[in-house]
Design an enzyme around this catalytic site. Structure first.
Site, mmCIF file in Angstrom:
data_model
loop_
_atom_site.group_PDB
_atom_site.id
_atom_site.type_symbol
_atom_site.label_atom_id
_atom_site.label_comp_id
_atom_site.label_asym_id
_atom_site.label_seq_id
_atom_site.Cartn_x
_atom_site.Cartn_y
_atom_site.Cartn_z
ATOM 1 N N LYS A 34 0.642 -9.900 4.704
ATOM 2 C CA LYS A 34 0.557 -8.629 3.953
ATOM 3 C C LYS A 34 -0.425 -7.700 4.665
ATOM 4 O O LYS A 34 -1.572 -8.053 4.912
ATOM 5 C CB LYS A 34 0.078 -8.870 2.524
ATOM 6 C CG LYS A 34 -0.108 -7.553 1.740
ATOM 7 C CD LYS A 34 -0.298 -7.805 0.265
ATOM 8 C CE LYS A 34 -1.737 -7.869 -0.179
ATOM 9 N NZ LYS A 34 -2.419 -6.579 -0.220
ATOM 10 N N ASP A 61 1.998 -3.148 2.189
ATOM 11 C CA ASP A 61 1.560 -2.862 0.811
ATOM 12 C C ASP A 61 0.898 -1.486 0.750
ATOM 13 O O ASP A 61 -0.320 -1.381 0.767
ATOM 14 C CB ASP A 61 0.574 -3.985 0.427
ATOM 15 C CG ASP A 61 0.016 -3.854 -0.971
ATOM 16 O OD1 ASP A 61 0.592 -3.114 -1.782
ATOM 17 O OD2 ASP A 61 -1.000 -4.518 -1.251
ATOM 18 N N LYS A 63 2.026 1.002 -1.602
ATOM 19 C CA LYS A 63 2.117 1.488 -2.997
ATOM 20 C C LYS A 63 2.418 2.986 -3.083
ATOM 21 O O LYS A 63 1.633 3.757 -3.632
ATOM 22 C CB LYS A 63 0.823 1.184 -3.749
ATOM 23 C CG LYS A 63 0.459 -0.285 -3.801
ATOM 24 C CD LYS A 63 -0.755 -0.509 -4.710
ATOM 25 C CE LYS A 63 -1.164 -1.946 -4.806
ATOM 26 N NZ LYS A 63 -1.777 -2.502 -3.590
ATOM 27 N N HIS A 65 3.660 6.596 -4.205
ATOM 28 C CA HIS A 65 3.790 7.268 -5.507
ATOM 29 C C HIS A 65 3.748 8.768 -5.240
ATOM 30 O O HIS A 65 2.679 9.343 -5.053
ATOM 31 C CB HIS A 65 2.618 6.833 -6.408
ATOM 32 C CG HIS A 65 2.727 7.324 -7.824
ATOM 33 N ND1 HIS A 65 1.830 6.971 -8.806
ATOM 34 C CD2 HIS A 65 3.637 8.133 -8.420
ATOM 35 C CE1 HIS A 65 2.169 7.539 -9.945
ATOM 36 N NE2 HIS A 65 3.261 8.252 -9.739
ATOM 37 N N ASP A 66 4.937 9.401 -5.186
ATOM 38 C CA ASP A 66 4.995 10.842 -4.895
ATOM 39 C C ASP A 66 6.341 11.358 -5.421
ATOM 40 O O ASP A 66 7.069 10.605 -6.090
ATOM 41 C CB ASP A 66 4.843 11.067 -3.376
ATOM 42 C CG ASP A 66 4.234 12.428 -3.044
ATOM 43 O OD1 ASP A 66 4.618 13.421 -3.691
ATOM 44 O OD2 ASP A 66 3.394 12.495 -2.135
ATOM 45 N N THR A 121 -3.865 -4.297 -12.053
ATOM 46 C CA THR A 121 -4.630 -5.225 -12.904
ATOM 47 C C THR A 121 -6.065 -4.726 -13.097
ATOM 48 O O THR A 121 -6.777 -5.213 -13.957
ATOM 49 C CB THR A 121 -4.640 -6.650 -12.323
ATOM 50 O OG1 THR A 121 -4.937 -6.557 -10.935
ATOM 51 C CG2 THR A 121 -3.307 -7.326 -12.514
ATOM 52 N N ARG A 213 -8.520 -14.370 0.494
ATOM 53 C CA ARG A 213 -9.739 -15.077 0.906
ATOM 54 C C ARG A 213 -9.673 -16.597 0.903
ATOM 55 O O ARG A 213 -10.308 -17.209 1.764
ATOM 56 C CB ARG A 213 -10.921 -14.549 0.076
ATOM 57 C CG ARG A 213 -11.290 -13.127 0.501
ATOM 58 C CD ARG A 213 -12.044 -12.379 -0.551
ATOM 59 N NE ARG A 213 -11.206 -12.105 -1.718
ATOM 60 C CZ ARG A 213 -11.641 -11.537 -2.826
ATOM 61 N NH1 ARG A 213 -12.905 -11.187 -2.920
ATOM 62 N NH2 ARG A 213 -10.809 -11.306 -3.827
#
Ligand code: C5P
Length: 234
Positions: A34, A61, A63, A65-66, A121, A213
């Protein structure tokens, strides 16, 4: 659709990510990787080409948004980069998600997997109500956004492993759940609060786990990755 372990390569530079990936060279299975905003914005599209050339699958990744037209054109660019999975915010509406699919679909009809973020989250129930003015509770909102994502024709959503079962029961077992927040039973939780082990994530039916991690900061990252694969897939 295959189950897989996706390694979150949250590194700040190309040098750091390659030093990490070098450890997997000649050691069997190549992890699905990723790439997040930090690395992509620091290094640009070449980071995708270089990691792909080493034989890894890539979840980019970013994300998006437009407005639908902008998302469609941007997805066309990402599709040509040859990524295997990418994502948008479901809050961009069904029209935006449909435009994203259109942009991602190549001339031969193939396209990378496309998933959506429902609610981050990090957003609390209080912020949902008082800042976003969404009066339904978090769970109902997440499931509704997941249904919008399915209606728009996307492949699945990113969600907490604790929501994966519910997402499958409301959107069908073919609808993909990609779940971060994974920790080994004997490991450090770090800043993640609601966590599951890879074995538990398998049990509740997650399709892809995203692990950062516990692998990237391990003394032996290859062994930690193989342990995830053993617990989640084998
Ligand atoms: O290091 P760790 O295993 O916590 O990394 C999890 C990865 O999944 C990070 O890249 C993080 O940004 C991402 N993520 C998350 N929780 C979400 C969505 C994405 O931890 N709800």
């Amino acid at each position: 659709m295959g189950k897989d372990v996706i390694v979150a390569c949250d590194f700040a530079s190309k040098e750091d990510v390659f030093a990490f990936l070098d450890r997997f060279e000649g050691r069997g299975r190549k992890p699905f990787v990723k790439i997040g905003m930090e690395l992509y914005y620091a290094e640009g599209p070449s980071i995708v080409h270089e990691i792909k050339a080493r034989g890894h699958k890539i979840f980019l990744d970013l994300k998006l948004h437009d407005i639908p037209n902008t998302v469609m054109k941007t997805m066309k660019v990402l599709s040509n980069l040859g990524v295997d999975m990418t994502n948008v915010h479901a809050a961009g509406t069904r029209a935006m998600m449909e435009a994203a699919i259109k942009g991602l679909t190549r001339e031969d009809g193939s396209r990378p997997m496309l998933i959506a973020v429902t609610q981050l989250t990090s957003t609390s129930g209080e912020a949902l109500k008082n800042e976003l003015l969404i009066t339904e509770d978090m769970e109902k909102t997440v499931m509704h956004y997941a249904q919008n994502t399915k209606t728009a024709g996307l492949d699945g959503v990113v969600c907490s492993p604790l929501e994966a079962e519910r997402v499958h029961s409301c959107c069908g077992s073919e609808f993909i759940t990609v779940t971060p927040g994974v920790r080994f039973a004997d490991g450090d939780k770090g800043d993640q609060v609601r966590v599951m082990t890879p074995a538990q994530a398998k049990e509740i039916g997650s399709d892809y786990i995203v692990v950062g991690r516990p692998i990237t900061a391990a003394e032996d990252p290859v062994a930690a990755y193989e342990r995830c694969v053993r617990e989640f897939i084998d």
